[in-house]
Design a protein around this motif. Sequence first.
Motif, short mmCIF file in Angstrom:
data_model
loop_
_atom_site.label_atom_id
_atom_site.label_comp_id
_atom_site.label_asym_id
_atom_site.label_seq_id
_atom_site.Cartn_x
_atom_site.Cartn_y
_atom_site.Cartn_z
N SER A 1 8.29 17.94 -0.09
CA SER A 1 8.66 18.47 1.21
C SER A 1 8.51 17.45 2.34
N THR A 2 8.00 16.28 2.04
CA THR A 2 7.81 15.25 3.07
C THR A 2 9.16 14.83 3.65
N PRO A 3 9.30 14.76 4.97
CA PRO A 3 10.58 14.33 5.57
C PRO A 3 10.99 12.93 5.10
N GLU A 4 12.30 12.71 5.04
CA GLU A 4 12.82 11.45 4.53
C GLU A 4 12.30 10.25 5.32
N ASN A 5 12.24 10.41 6.65
CA ASN A 5 11.80 9.26 7.44
C ASN A 5 10.32 8.94 7.23
N VAL A 6 9.52 9.94 6.89
CA VAL A 6 8.11 9.70 6.59
C VAL A 6 7.96 9.07 5.21
N LYS A 7 8.78 9.52 4.26
CA LYS A 7 8.79 8.88 2.94
C LYS A 7 9.07 7.38 3.08
N GLN A 8 10.07 7.06 3.89
CA GLN A 8 10.43 5.66 4.10
C GLN A 8 9.29 4.91 4.78
N LYS A 9 8.62 5.57 5.71
CA LYS A 9 7.52 4.92 6.43
C LYS A 9 6.37 4.59 5.48
N VAL A 10 6.05 5.52 4.58
CA VAL A 10 4.99 5.26 3.60
C VAL A 10 5.37 4.07 2.72
N SER A 11 6.63 4.05 2.28
CA SER A 11 7.11 2.93 1.47
C SER A 11 6.99 1.61 2.23
N ASP A 12 7.34 1.63 3.50
CA ASP A 12 7.27 0.42 4.33
C ASP A 12 5.82 -0.06 4.45
N ILE A 13 4.89 0.86 4.58
CA ILE A 13 3.48 0.50 4.69
C ILE A 13 3.00 -0.18 3.40
N VAL A 14 3.38 0.40 2.27
CA VAL A 14 2.96 -0.18 0.98
C VAL A 14 3.56 -1.58 0.81
N SER A 15 4.82 -1.76 1.23
CA SER A 15 5.44 -3.08 1.17
C SER A 15 4.69 -4.09 2.04
N ALA A 16 4.30 -3.65 3.23
CA ALA A 16 3.57 -4.54 4.13
C ALA A 16 2.21 -4.92 3.57
N ILE A 17 1.55 -3.97 2.90
CA ILE A 17 0.27 -4.27 2.25
C ILE A 17 0.49 -5.29 1.13
N ASN A 18 1.56 -5.11 0.36
CA ASN A 18 1.87 -6.06 -0.71
C ASN A 18 2.03 -7.48 -0.19
N ALA A 19 2.49 -7.61 1.05
CA ALA A 19 2.71 -8.93 1.65
C ALA A 19 1.46 -9.50 2.30
N ASP A 20 0.40 -8.71 2.40
CA ASP A 20 -0.83 -9.18 3.03
C ASP A 20 -1.51 -10.21 2.12
N PRO A 21 -1.76 -11.41 2.60
CA PRO A 21 -2.33 -12.47 1.75
C PRO A 21 -3.65 -12.09 1.08
N ASP A 22 -4.51 -11.38 1.80
CA ASP A 22 -5.79 -10.97 1.22
C ASP A 22 -5.59 -10.03 0.04
N PHE A 23 -4.69 -9.07 0.22
CA PHE A 23 -4.40 -8.12 -0.85
C PHE A 23 -3.78 -8.84 -2.05
N LYS A 24 -2.81 -9.69 -1.79
CA LYS A 24 -2.15 -10.43 -2.88
C LYS A 24 -3.15 -11.23 -3.69
N GLN A 25 -4.08 -11.89 -3.00
CA GLN A 25 -5.06 -12.73 -3.69
C GLN A 25 -5.96 -11.89 -4.59
N LYS A 26 -6.42 -10.75 -4.07
CA LYS A 26 -7.28 -9.87 -4.87
C LYS A 26 -6.54 -9.38 -6.11
N MET A 27 -5.29 -8.98 -5.94
CA MET A 27 -4.52 -8.45 -7.06
C MET A 27 -4.26 -9.53 -8.11
N GLU A 28 -3.86 -10.70 -7.66
CA GLU A 28 -3.57 -11.78 -8.61
C GLU A 28 -4.83 -12.24 -9.34
N ASP A 29 -5.94 -12.30 -8.61
CA ASP A 29 -7.21 -12.68 -9.25
C ASP A 29 -7.62 -11.67 -10.30
#
Length: 318
Positions: free
Chosen positions: A253-281
């Motif tokens: 039931s989540t509105p489409e624009n909120v679904k997209q916003k959540v996706s955008d947030i996760v993408s931005a986290i994926n691009a965060d250098p600190d997060f990337k380093q932790k995941m790769e390590d």
Amino acid sequence: MLISVAATTALAVAPFMTTASADSYPSKPVNYIIPFNAGGESDLSARFQQASFEKVAGAPTVIQYMAGAGGASAWSQLNSMPGDGYTIMGINIPHTILQPLQKEVGYQTDDLTPVHYFHYTPDAIFVPTDSPFKTLSDLMDYASKNPAMVTFSGSGSNSSNNIAQVRFDELAGVTTTYIPFSGTGPAVTAVLGSQVMAGFNYATSGSNYGDKLRMLAVAAEERLPAFPDVPTFRELNLDLVGGAYRGVAVPSSTPENVKQKVSDIVSAINADPDFKQKMEDGGFVLTDITYDKMDNFIAAKTKEYTAVAEKLGITAKR
């Protein structure tokens, strides 16, 4: 009649409210439900996300747990939760494809609304460091001469580990025996204790058990930064790539624009250098399967895992 009028009025106002909420989303903490117990790969990667969430989104996330039935307890309840973007849930493949194929679990694959798949944990073959198998070729030679004698531990039946073992047997032309355990921890313990000859576990186990295990090959497209000396199966002429994919889902039931916003947030986290380093390590492989790519991704994975279901002894129920 008064109730009907009130409901009609609420529905009429809803589009304006959801647009406004999407513009300011998130304006309060987001509940992030993990459908497993604490301590596993889903929890670990969510914790890494949590550390970057407020920096990226402007509001914190609170991790909660709803374990049971291999994740099905939570996924079957997801669509009954508020669809306002403030409830998100971890979601896994192949679980959410194979579970409904096998039996009634309270949801169908198409009932769920993943908005982003942000990583996978590649399957990998492990042996104890004192194992006579120094290379994958050593293990394959033994398996070829001793059908069904090589025993692999793995995290559960019909899991990514189980699928990897089935594919390995086909590609290598050998017969091995898969022994399911209740999770990654017990499966790795079985390898360490020599209850089995080897393990088809996730590459992340290499970070947790270091010098106690030897990783013979990893099911990734490229060698992992955390384990540069471990060859991929493809390098060894076995076209085996895959693992457990993990993402974020929301109520339908989540509105489409909120679904997209959540996706955008996760993408931005994926691009965060600190997060990337932790995941790769940790041995994770980042992906960026966004909401607009989701239908094609799920369709492809459904086709892939439906094809392997019969080899796992799963008879489709739908």
